[in-house]
Design an enzyme around this catalytic site. Structure first.
Site, PDB file in Angstrom:
ATOM      1  N   GLU A  40       0.617  -1.307  -0.204  1.00 23.52           N
ATOM      2  CA  GLU A  40      -0.002  -0.166   0.139  1.00 23.52           C
ATOM      3  C   GLU A  40       0.889   1.108   0.074  1.00 23.52           C
ATOM      4  O   GLU A  40       2.070   1.143   0.294  1.00 23.52           O
ATOM      5  CB  GLU A  40      -0.791   0.024   1.215  1.00 23.52           C
ATOM      6  CG  GLU A  40      -1.741  -0.795   1.404  1.00 23.52           C
ATOM      7  CD  GLU A  40      -1.416  -2.147   2.134  1.00 23.52           C
ATOM      8  OE1 GLU A  40      -0.333  -1.735   3.009  1.00 23.52           O
ATOM      9  OE2 GLU A  40      -2.084  -3.246   2.118  1.00 23.52           O
ATOM     10  N   TYR A  89       7.596   1.985  -7.325  1.00 25.01           N
ATOM     11  CA  TYR A  89       7.105   0.503  -7.356  1.00 25.01           C
ATOM     12  C   TYR A  89       6.229   0.320  -8.628  1.00 25.01           C
ATOM     13  O   TYR A  89       6.475  -1.142  -9.220  1.00 25.01           O
ATOM     14  CB  TYR A  89       5.827   0.594  -6.387  1.00 25.01           C
ATOM     15  CG  TYR A  89       6.240   0.932  -4.971  1.00 25.01           C
ATOM     16  CD1 TYR A  89       7.318   0.195  -4.426  1.00 25.01           C
ATOM     17  CD2 TYR A  89       5.317   1.588  -4.220  1.00 25.01           C
ATOM     18  CE1 TYR A  89       7.608   0.535  -3.361  1.00 25.01           C
ATOM     19  CE2 TYR A  89       5.569   1.994  -2.835  1.00 25.01           C
ATOM     20  CZ  TYR A  89       6.817   1.616  -2.195  1.00 25.01           C
ATOM     21  OH  TYR A  89       7.176   1.699  -1.121  1.00 25.01           O
TER      22      TYR A  89
HETATM   23  C1  LIG Z   1      10.121   7.008  -1.683  1.00 23.05           C
HETATM   24  C2  LIG Z   1      11.524   6.521  -1.245  1.00 23.05           C
HETATM   25  C3  LIG Z   1      11.551   5.313  -0.806  1.00 23.05           C
HETATM   26  C4  LIG Z   1      12.305   6.588  -2.718  1.00 23.05           C
HETATM   27  O1  LIG Z   1      13.573   6.093  -2.497  1.00 23.05           O
HETATM   28  P1  LIG Z   1      15.038   6.723  -3.420  1.00 23.05           P
HETATM   29  O2  LIG Z   1      16.029   5.646  -3.169  1.00 23.05           O
HETATM   30  O3  LIG Z   1      15.121   7.960  -3.604  1.00 23.05           O
HETATM   31  O4  LIG Z   1      14.358   6.044  -4.729  1.00 23.05           O
HETATM   32  P2  LIG Z   1      15.230   5.753  -6.287  1.00 23.05           P
HETATM   33  O5  LIG Z   1      16.353   6.604  -6.293  1.00 23.05           O
HETATM   34  O6  LIG Z   1      15.237   4.211  -6.220  1.00 23.05           O
HETATM   35  O7  LIG Z   1      14.124   5.934  -7.331  1.00 23.05           O
HETATM   36  C5  LIG Z   1      13.437   5.006  -8.099  1.00 23.05           C
HETATM   37  C6  LIG Z   1      12.657   5.934  -9.052  1.00 23.05           C
HETATM   38  O8  LIG Z   1      11.661   6.774  -8.562  1.00 23.05           O
HETATM   39  C7  LIG Z   1      12.172   8.088  -8.986  1.00 23.05           C
HETATM   40  N1  LIG Z   1      11.713   9.214  -7.893  1.00 23.05           N
HETATM   41  C8  LIG Z   1      12.507   9.039  -7.007  1.00 23.05           C
HETATM   42  N2  LIG Z   1      12.049   9.870  -6.114  1.00 23.05           N
HETATM   43  C9  LIG Z   1      11.402  10.820  -6.766  1.00 23.05           C
HETATM   44  C10 LIG Z   1      10.578  12.058  -6.496  1.00 23.05           C
HETATM   45  N3  LIG Z   1      10.744  12.767  -5.416  1.00 23.05           N
HETATM   46  N4  LIG Z   1       9.893  12.363  -7.466  1.00 23.05           N
HETATM   47  C11 LIG Z   1       9.717  11.812  -8.761  1.00 23.05           C
HETATM   48  N5  LIG Z   1      10.333  10.593  -8.960  1.00 23.05           N
HETATM   49  C12 LIG Z   1      11.090  10.122  -7.952  1.00 23.05           C
HETATM   50  C13 LIG Z   1      13.596   8.193  -9.701  1.00 23.05           C
HETATM   51  O9  LIG Z   1      13.575   9.099 -10.496  1.00 23.05           O
HETATM   52  C14 LIG Z   1      13.627   6.844 -10.131  1.00 23.05           C
HETATM   53  O10 LIG Z   1      12.988   6.609 -11.356  1.00 23.05           O
HETATM   54  P3  LIG Z   1      13.827   6.628 -12.759  1.00 23.05           P
HETATM   55  O11 LIG Z   1      14.648   5.203 -12.434  1.00 23.05           O
HETATM   56  O12 LIG Z   1      13.061   6.505 -13.809  1.00 23.05           O
HETATM   57  O13 LIG Z   1      14.864   7.647 -12.669  1.00 23.05           O
HETATM   58  C15 LIG Z   1      12.298   8.014  -0.435  1.00 23.05           C
HETATM   59  O14 LIG Z   1      11.901   9.142  -1.304  1.00 23.05           O
HETATM   60  C16 LIG Z   1      11.556   7.863   0.929  1.00 23.05           C
HETATM   61  O15 LIG Z   1      12.523   7.026   1.581  1.00 23.05           O
HETATM   62  N6  LIG Z   1      10.907   8.611   1.202  1.00 23.05           N
HETATM   63  C17 LIG Z   1      10.552   8.593   2.377  1.00 23.05           C
HETATM   64  C18 LIG Z   1       9.640   7.427   3.108  1.00 23.05           C
HETATM   65  C19 LIG Z   1       8.642   6.935   2.510  1.00 23.05           C
HETATM   66  O16 LIG Z   1       7.657   7.570   2.020  1.00 23.05           O
HETATM   67  N7  LIG Z   1       8.754   5.662   1.682  1.00 23.05           N
HETATM   68  C20 LIG Z   1       7.631   5.209   0.860  1.00 23.05           C
HETATM   69  C21 LIG Z   1       6.435   4.371   1.875  1.00 23.05           C
HETATM   70  S1  LIG Z   1       5.164   3.697   0.938  1.00 23.05           S
END
Ligand SMILES: CC(C)(COP(=O)(O)OP(=O)(O)OC[C@H]1O[C@@H](n2cnc3c(N)ncnc32)[C@H](O)[C@@H]1OP(=O)(O)O)[C@@H](O)C(=O)NCCC(=O)NCCS
Length: 146
Positions: free
Chosen positions: A105, A117
């Site tokens: 979710e 995801y």
């Molecule tokens: C969501 C989260 C886990 C993403 O982690 P991350 O390591 O920065 O993500 P990645 O670098 O692996 O990014 C994967 C893809 O998502 C995209 N992406 C990551 N952050 C993004 C943002 N803020 N806006 C748009 N796209 C984004 C990246 O561009 C990448 O896509 P690409 O391969 O086409 O370039 C991180 O922002 C986080 O920990 N947030 C706070 C906790 C949270 O909300 N967790 C999710 C709960 S469901």
């Protein structure tokens, strides 16, 4: 940056709890992480970046399905593909155990997580109204079917 993904161990927990507190309005406590180490249906991975804890992601195996939760990356390491790597390792781990279906979710407004995801092959399968608190928000239910 050298990124490695491995299983959670006790010595990771204090640092992971800090990342949780900085990332979520309802963070997991150190006790919650410690409990995971004792649950046979829980799988939990951490990512290290140049040896430093950078994030984590968990999965519960329920009725042969992988229920992914608590994906988090430390603010200073976001945007480096770490969440993508964590999810893909969790799926590989599940598949090695014969799991073909994975679900999770996510807040409907959380475009970054939904993108992570979707890249991993998850598609939307409906909305669970008012699933989250702090603030109240609907959850998007996503599935990845082998
Ligand atoms: C969501 C989260 C886990 C993403 O982690 P991350 O390591 O920065 O993500 P990645 O670098 O692996 O990014 C994967 C893809 O998502 C995209 N992406 C990551 N952050 C993004 C943002 N803020 N806006 C748009 N796209 C984004 C990246 O561009 C990448 O896509 P690409 O391969 O086409 O370039 C991180 O922002 C986080 O920990 N947030 C706070 C906790 C949270 O909300 N967790 C999710 C709960 S469901």
């Amino acid at each position: 940056m050298q990124i490695t993904i491995r299983k959670l161990k006790e010595s990771d927990i204090a640092e992971l709890a800090r990342i949780e507190r900085e990332s979520f309005s309802r963070p997991w406590s150190e006790e919650s992480f410690r409990e995971l180490l004792t649950l046979d249906y829980a799988r939990y991975l951490v990512a290290a970046a140049d040896g430093e804890i950078a994030g984590s992601a968990g999965m519960r195996v329920v009725y042969g399905e992988g229920d992914i939760d608590n994906v988090v990356v430390d603010r200073k390491y976001r945007g480096n593909g770490i969440a993508k790597a964590l999810i893909s390792e969790l799926i590989a781990l599940g598949e090695s155990e014969g799991i073909k279906e994975f679900t999770l979710e996510v807040r409907v407004s959380h475009a970054a997580a939904i993108r992570v995801y979707a890249i991993a092959g998850f598609t939307s399968a409906g909305v669970r109204p008012r699933f989250y608190e702090d603030p109240v928000e609907d959850a998007l239910i996503m599935w990845r079917r082998g």
